[in-house]
Write a protein that holds these residues in place. Structure first.
Motif, PDB file in Angstrom:
ATOM      1  N   ASN A 206       0.844  -1.194   0.000  1.00 51.05           N
ATOM      2  CA  ASN A 206       0.000   0.000   0.000  1.00 51.05           C
ATOM      3  C   ASN A 206       0.879   1.244   0.000  1.00 51.05           C
ATOM      4  O   ASN A 206       1.930   1.271   0.648  1.00 51.05           O
ATOM      5  CB  ASN A 206      -0.908  -0.016   1.230  1.00 51.05           C
ATOM      6  N   ASP A 207       0.447   2.264  -0.714  1.00 53.90           N
ATOM      7  CA  ASP A 207       1.224   3.501  -0.805  1.00 53.90           C
ATOM      8  C   ASP A 207       0.945   4.474   0.338  1.00 53.90           C
ATOM      9  O   ASP A 207       1.462   5.585   0.349  1.00 53.90           O
ATOM     10  CB  ASP A 207       0.929   4.211  -2.135  1.00 53.90           C
ATOM     11  N   GLY A 208       0.120   4.060   1.276  1.00 54.21           N
ATOM     12  CA  GLY A 208      -0.246   4.959   2.358  1.00 54.21           C
ATOM     13  C   GLY A 208      -1.715   5.296   2.309  1.00 54.21           C
ATOM     14  O   GLY A 208      -2.349   5.180   1.253  1.00 54.21           O
ATOM     15  N   ALA A 209      -2.263   5.683   3.421  1.00 52.63           N
ATOM     16  CA  ALA A 209      -3.698   5.955   3.486  1.00 52.63           C
ATOM     17  C   ALA A 209      -3.961   7.210   4.291  1.00 52.63           C
ATOM     18  O   ALA A 209      -3.221   7.548   5.219  1.00 52.63           O
ATOM     19  CB  ALA A 209      -4.423   4.770   4.125  1.00 52.63           C
ATOM     20  N   SER A 210      -5.038   7.903   3.930  1.00 53.09           N
ATOM     21  CA  SER A 210      -5.437   9.102   4.655  1.00 53.09           C
ATOM     22  C   SER A 210      -6.064   8.719   5.978  1.00 53.09           C
ATOM     23  O   SER A 210      -6.445   7.556   6.212  1.00 53.09           O
ATOM     24  CB  SER A 210      -6.439   9.902   3.816  1.00 53.09           C
ATOM     25  N   THR A 211      -6.205   9.701   6.856  1.00 53.30           N
ATOM     26  CA  THR A 211      -6.830   9.456   8.154  1.00 53.30           C
ATOM     27  C   THR A 211      -8.265   8.976   7.978  1.00 53.30           C
ATOM     28  O   THR A 211      -8.712   8.054   8.662  1.00 53.30           O
ATOM     29  CB  THR A 211      -6.815  10.736   9.001  1.00 53.30           C
ATOM     30  N   GLU A 212      -8.989   9.584   7.024  1.00 56.84           N
ATOM     31  CA  GLU A 212     -10.374   9.163   6.789  1.00 56.84           C
ATOM     32  C   GLU A 212     -10.434   7.713   6.337  1.00 56.84           C
ATOM     33  O   GLU A 212     -11.301   6.959   6.777  1.00 56.84           O
ATOM     34  CB  GLU A 212     -11.041  10.060   5.737  1.00 56.84           C
ATOM     35  N   THR A 213      -9.508   7.321   5.479  1.00 55.14           N
ATOM     36  CA  THR A 213      -9.489   5.949   4.999  1.00 55.14           C
ATOM     37  C   THR A 213      -9.272   4.975   6.146  1.00 55.14           C
ATOM     38  O   THR A 213      -9.959   3.944   6.248  1.00 55.14           O
ATOM     39  CB  THR A 213      -8.372   5.762   3.949  1.00 55.14           C
ATOM     40  N   ILE A 214      -8.330   5.279   7.014  1.00 56.94           N
ATOM     41  CA  ILE A 214      -8.037   4.400   8.149  1.00 56.94           C
ATOM     42  C   ILE A 214      -9.250   4.277   9.063  1.00 56.94           C
ATOM     43  O   ILE A 214      -9.636   3.167   9.467  1.00 56.94           O
ATOM     44  CB  ILE A 214      -6.812   4.920   8.927  1.00 56.94           C
ATOM     45  N   VAL A 215      -9.866   5.406   9.390  1.00 55.65           N
ATOM     46  CA  VAL A 215     -11.033   5.385  10.281  1.00 55.65           C
ATOM     47  C   VAL A 215     -12.186   4.626   9.635  1.00 55.65           C
ATOM     48  O   VAL A 215     -12.868   3.824  10.282  1.00 55.65           O
ATOM     49  CB  VAL A 215     -11.465   6.827  10.637  1.00 55.65           C
ATOM     50  N   PHE A 216     -12.398   4.865   8.352  1.00 49.45           N
ATOM     51  CA  PHE A 216     -13.484   4.185   7.647  1.00 49.45           C
ATOM     52  C   PHE A 216     -13.261   2.669   7.631  1.00 49.45           C
ATOM     53  O   PHE A 216     -14.166   1.893   7.950  1.00 49.45           O
ATOM     54  CB  PHE A 216     -13.586   4.713   6.218  1.00 49.45           C
ATOM     55  N   GLN A 217     -12.060   2.229   7.264  1.00 48.00           N
ATOM     56  CA  GLN A 217     -11.780   0.803   7.155  1.00 48.00           C
ATOM     57  C   GLN A 217     -11.790   0.107   8.517  1.00 48.00           C
ATOM     58  O   GLN A 217     -12.065  -1.094   8.599  1.00 48.00           O
ATOM     59  CB  GLN A 217     -10.427   0.584   6.469  1.00 48.00           C
ATOM     60  N   LEU A 218     -11.518   0.856   9.569  1.00 49.80           N
ATOM     61  CA  LEU A 218     -11.583   0.289  10.916  1.00 49.80           C
ATOM     62  C   LEU A 218     -13.017   0.074  11.393  1.00 49.80           C
ATOM     63  O   LEU A 218     -13.256  -0.708  12.319  1.00 49.80           O
ATOM     64  CB  LEU A 218     -10.856   1.202  11.911  1.00 49.80           C
ATOM     65  N   THR A 219     -13.963   0.759  10.767  1.00 50.39           N
ATOM     66  CA  THR A 219     -15.322   0.754  11.307  1.00 50.39           C
ATOM     67  C   THR A 219     -16.389   0.273  10.329  1.00 50.39           C
ATOM     68  O   THR A 219     -16.967  -0.797  10.507  1.00 50.39           O
ATOM     69  CB  THR A 219     -15.689   2.170  11.795  1.00 50.39           C
ATOM     70  N   MET A 220     -16.649   1.038   9.302  1.00 47.73           N
ATOM     71  CA  MET A 220     -17.872   0.848   8.523  1.00 47.73           C
ATOM     72  C   MET A 220     -17.986  -0.481   7.781  1.00 47.73           C
ATOM     73  O   MET A 220     -19.057  -1.097   7.801  1.00 47.73           O
ATOM     74  CB  MET A 220     -18.071   2.017   7.554  1.00 47.73           C
ATOM     75  N   PRO A 221     -16.951  -0.986   7.107  1.00 45.46           N
ATOM     76  CA  PRO A 221     -17.131  -2.270   6.421  1.00 45.46           C
ATOM     77  C   PRO A 221     -17.527  -3.390   7.373  1.00 45.46           C
ATOM     78  O   PRO A 221     -18.458  -4.152   7.106  1.00 45.46           O
ATOM     79  CB  PRO A 221     -15.757  -2.518   5.785  1.00 45.46           C
ATOM     80  N   SER A 222     -16.829  -3.498   8.488  1.00 39.50           N
ATOM     81  CA  SER A 222     -17.144  -4.583   9.434  1.00 39.50           C
ATOM     82  C   SER A 222     -18.461  -4.340  10.159  1.00 39.50           C
ATOM     83  O   SER A 222     -19.261  -5.273  10.342  1.00 39.50           O
ATOM     84  CB  SER A 222     -16.010  -4.738  10.450  1.00 39.50           C
ATOM     85  N   PHE A 223     -18.710  -3.110  10.565  1.00 41.73           N
ATOM     86  CA  PHE A 223     -19.951  -2.797  11.283  1.00 41.73           C
ATOM     87  C   PHE A 223     -21.177  -3.045  10.415  1.00 41.73           C
ATOM     88  O   PHE A 223     -22.217  -3.459  10.916  1.00 41.73           O
ATOM     89  CB  PHE A 223     -19.951  -1.335  11.740  1.00 41.73           C
ATOM     90  N   GLU A 224     -21.060  -2.771   9.115  1.00 41.44           N
ATOM     91  CA  GLU A 224     -22.220  -2.935   8.229  1.00 41.44           C
ATOM     92  C   GLU A 224     -22.299  -4.326   7.612  1.00 41.44           C
ATOM     93  O   GLU A 224     -23.360  -4.942   7.582  1.00 41.44           O
ATOM     94  CB  GLU A 224     -22.160  -1.880   7.118  1.00 41.44           C
ATOM     95  N   GLU A 225     -21.174  -4.854   7.130  1.00 36.83           N
ATOM     96  CA  GLU A 225     -21.211  -6.102   6.372  1.00 36.83           C
ATOM     97  C   GLU A 225     -21.405  -7.339   7.240  1.00 36.83           C
ATOM     98  O   GLU A 225     -22.089  -8.286   6.835  1.00 36.83           O
ATOM     99  CB  GLU A 225     -19.931  -6.230   5.536  1.00 36.83           C
ATOM    100  N   GLU A 226     -20.804  -7.379   8.407  1.00 42.35           N
ATOM    101  CA  GLU A 226     -20.955  -8.576   9.250  1.00 42.35           C
ATOM    102  C   GLU A 226     -22.391  -8.777   9.735  1.00 42.35           C
ATOM    103  O   GLU A 226     -22.941  -9.877   9.602  1.00 42.35           O
ATOM    104  CB  GLU A 226     -19.978  -8.526  10.425  1.00 42.35           C
ATOM    105  N   PRO A 227     -23.059  -7.754  10.306  1.00 46.98           N
ATOM    106  CA  PRO A 227     -24.460  -7.954  10.685  1.00 46.98           C
ATOM    107  C   PRO A 227     -25.356  -8.300   9.506  1.00 46.98           C
ATOM    108  O   PRO A 227     -26.386  -8.969   9.673  1.00 46.98           O
ATOM    109  CB  PRO A 227     -24.853  -6.599  11.295  1.00 46.98           C
ATOM    110  N   PHE A 228     -24.964  -7.863   8.301  1.00 43.35           N
ATOM    111  CA  PHE A 228     -25.784  -8.181   7.134  1.00 43.35           C
ATOM    112  C   PHE A 228     -25.507  -9.592   6.636  1.00 43.35           C
ATOM    113  O   PHE A 228     -26.384 -10.451   6.651  1.00 43.35           O
ATOM    114  CB  PHE A 228     -25.559  -7.167   6.015  1.00 43.35           C
ATOM    115  N   TYR A 229     -24.271  -9.859   6.188  1.00 40.37           N
ATOM    116  CA  TYR A 229     -23.967 -11.151   5.559  1.00 40.37           C
ATOM    117  C   TYR A 229     -23.891 -12.298   6.559  1.00 40.37           C
ATOM    118  O   TYR A 229     -24.363 -13.409   6.269  1.00 40.37           O
ATOM    119  CB  TYR A 229     -22.649 -11.063   4.779  1.00 40.37           C
ATOM    120  N   ARG A 230     -23.262 -12.078   7.720  1.00 40.11           N
ATOM    121  CA  ARG A 230     -23.159 -13.144   8.715  1.00 40.11           C
ATOM    122  C   ARG A 230     -24.264 -13.045   9.762  1.00 40.11           C
ATOM    123  O   ARG A 230     -24.312 -13.821  10.708  1.00 40.11           O
ATOM    124  CB  ARG A 230     -21.789 -13.085   9.396  1.00 40.11           C
ATOM    125  N   GLY A 231     -25.176 -12.057   9.552  1.00 38.42           N
ATOM    126  CA  GLY A 231     -26.294 -11.878  10.467  1.00 38.42           C
ATOM    127  C   GLY A 231     -27.618 -12.224   9.829  1.00 38.42           C
ATOM    128  O   GLY A 231     -28.010 -13.389   9.762  1.00 38.42           O
TER     129      GLY A 231
END
Length: 238
Positions: free
Chosen positions: A124-149
């Motif tokens: 990876n060439d590096g990530a912005s602060t928004e990218t890090i915060v987003f990837q730490l939260t929204m994909p897992s918070f939204e996708e796990e309750p949906f697909y594995r829920g």
């Protein structure tokens, strides 16, 4: 329009494949629940895309789709609260099945190791602060309750047959939920052509199977959410 055609293709695959599986064992098959699962996938996709562009973006300059993820997560939580689903049955509980956490350690290590390998293979060439915060939260918070829920629950209601392997009760619902998760990342439609990336399907479906096993073993989405966040973040720091 491309987005609508793309999700229509996914739903067609789900219904056709799901029906063929059900025909092989009709006594354990509920076509109604298969349609419910398909409806959930369509609703989720519509919200993720802000109703395919019909809902104005609150933060149009944002680097990531916070609005779509929040809308989809809110809808998932509402559906999980309905009597036909239930938060506990959808995995939305902090309570872990007795003795399950220790057995999940090897799979948790394997899950993270998988993403370490990907990060080393594709630096990876590096990530912005928004990218890090987003990837730490929204994909897992939204996708796990949906697909594995709620989707996993609906598909388990679709196929009543179970086979106990590796300490959990496997069913066709587990396999189809992983396939749907993979297709969400690997299947698309653009410029009049359907596109399918088998490599990306594998890169998403493999950790999805690990997450499903942990979800079924623990009875909770807690560890899958944590691991999903870790998996998304590892490539950003290596």
């Amino acid at each position: 329009m491309d987005g609508v055609i793309g999700i229509a293709g996914v739903l067609a695959l789900l219904i056709v494949l799901g029906t063929l599986i059900g025909i092989a064992n009709r006594t354990n098959f509920s076509f109604t629940w298969l349609l419910v699962a398909a409806g959930l996938v369509f609703l989720n996709d519509a919200l993720l895309t802000n109703a395919y562009g019909l809902i104005p973006k609150v933060f149009p300059d944002s680097e990531w789709n916070w609005q779509g993820k929040v809308l989809a997560l809110a809808c998932t939580l509402i559906i999980a609260s309905l009597p036909g689903f239930g938060w506990r049955r959808s995995g939305l509980t902090f309570k872990q099945a007795e003795g399950s956490l220790r057995s999940c350690i090897p799979l948790g290590i394997a899950y993270c190791s998988f993403f370490v390998a990907i990060a080393l293979a594709f630096p990876n060439d590096g990530a912005s602060t928004e990218t890090i915060v987003f990837q730490l939260t929204m994909p897992s918070f939204e996708e796990e309750p949906f697909y594995r829920g709620i989707v996993l629950f609906a598909l388990y209601e679709t196929y009543a047959g179970r086979v106990r392997k590796f300490g959990v009760e496997w069913g066709w619902g587990a396999i189809l939920s992983c396939l749907l998760f993979g297709l969400a990342h690997a299947f698309s439609y653009s410029d009049g052509i359907f596109a399918f990336d088998p490599i990306y399907l594998g890169l998403t479906a493999i950790p999805s199977f690990l997450a499903v096993w942990i979800r079924l073993r623990t009875g909770s989405l807690l560890l899958p959410v944590i691991l999903h966040s870790a998996g998304n973040s590892i490539p950003l720091v290596i």
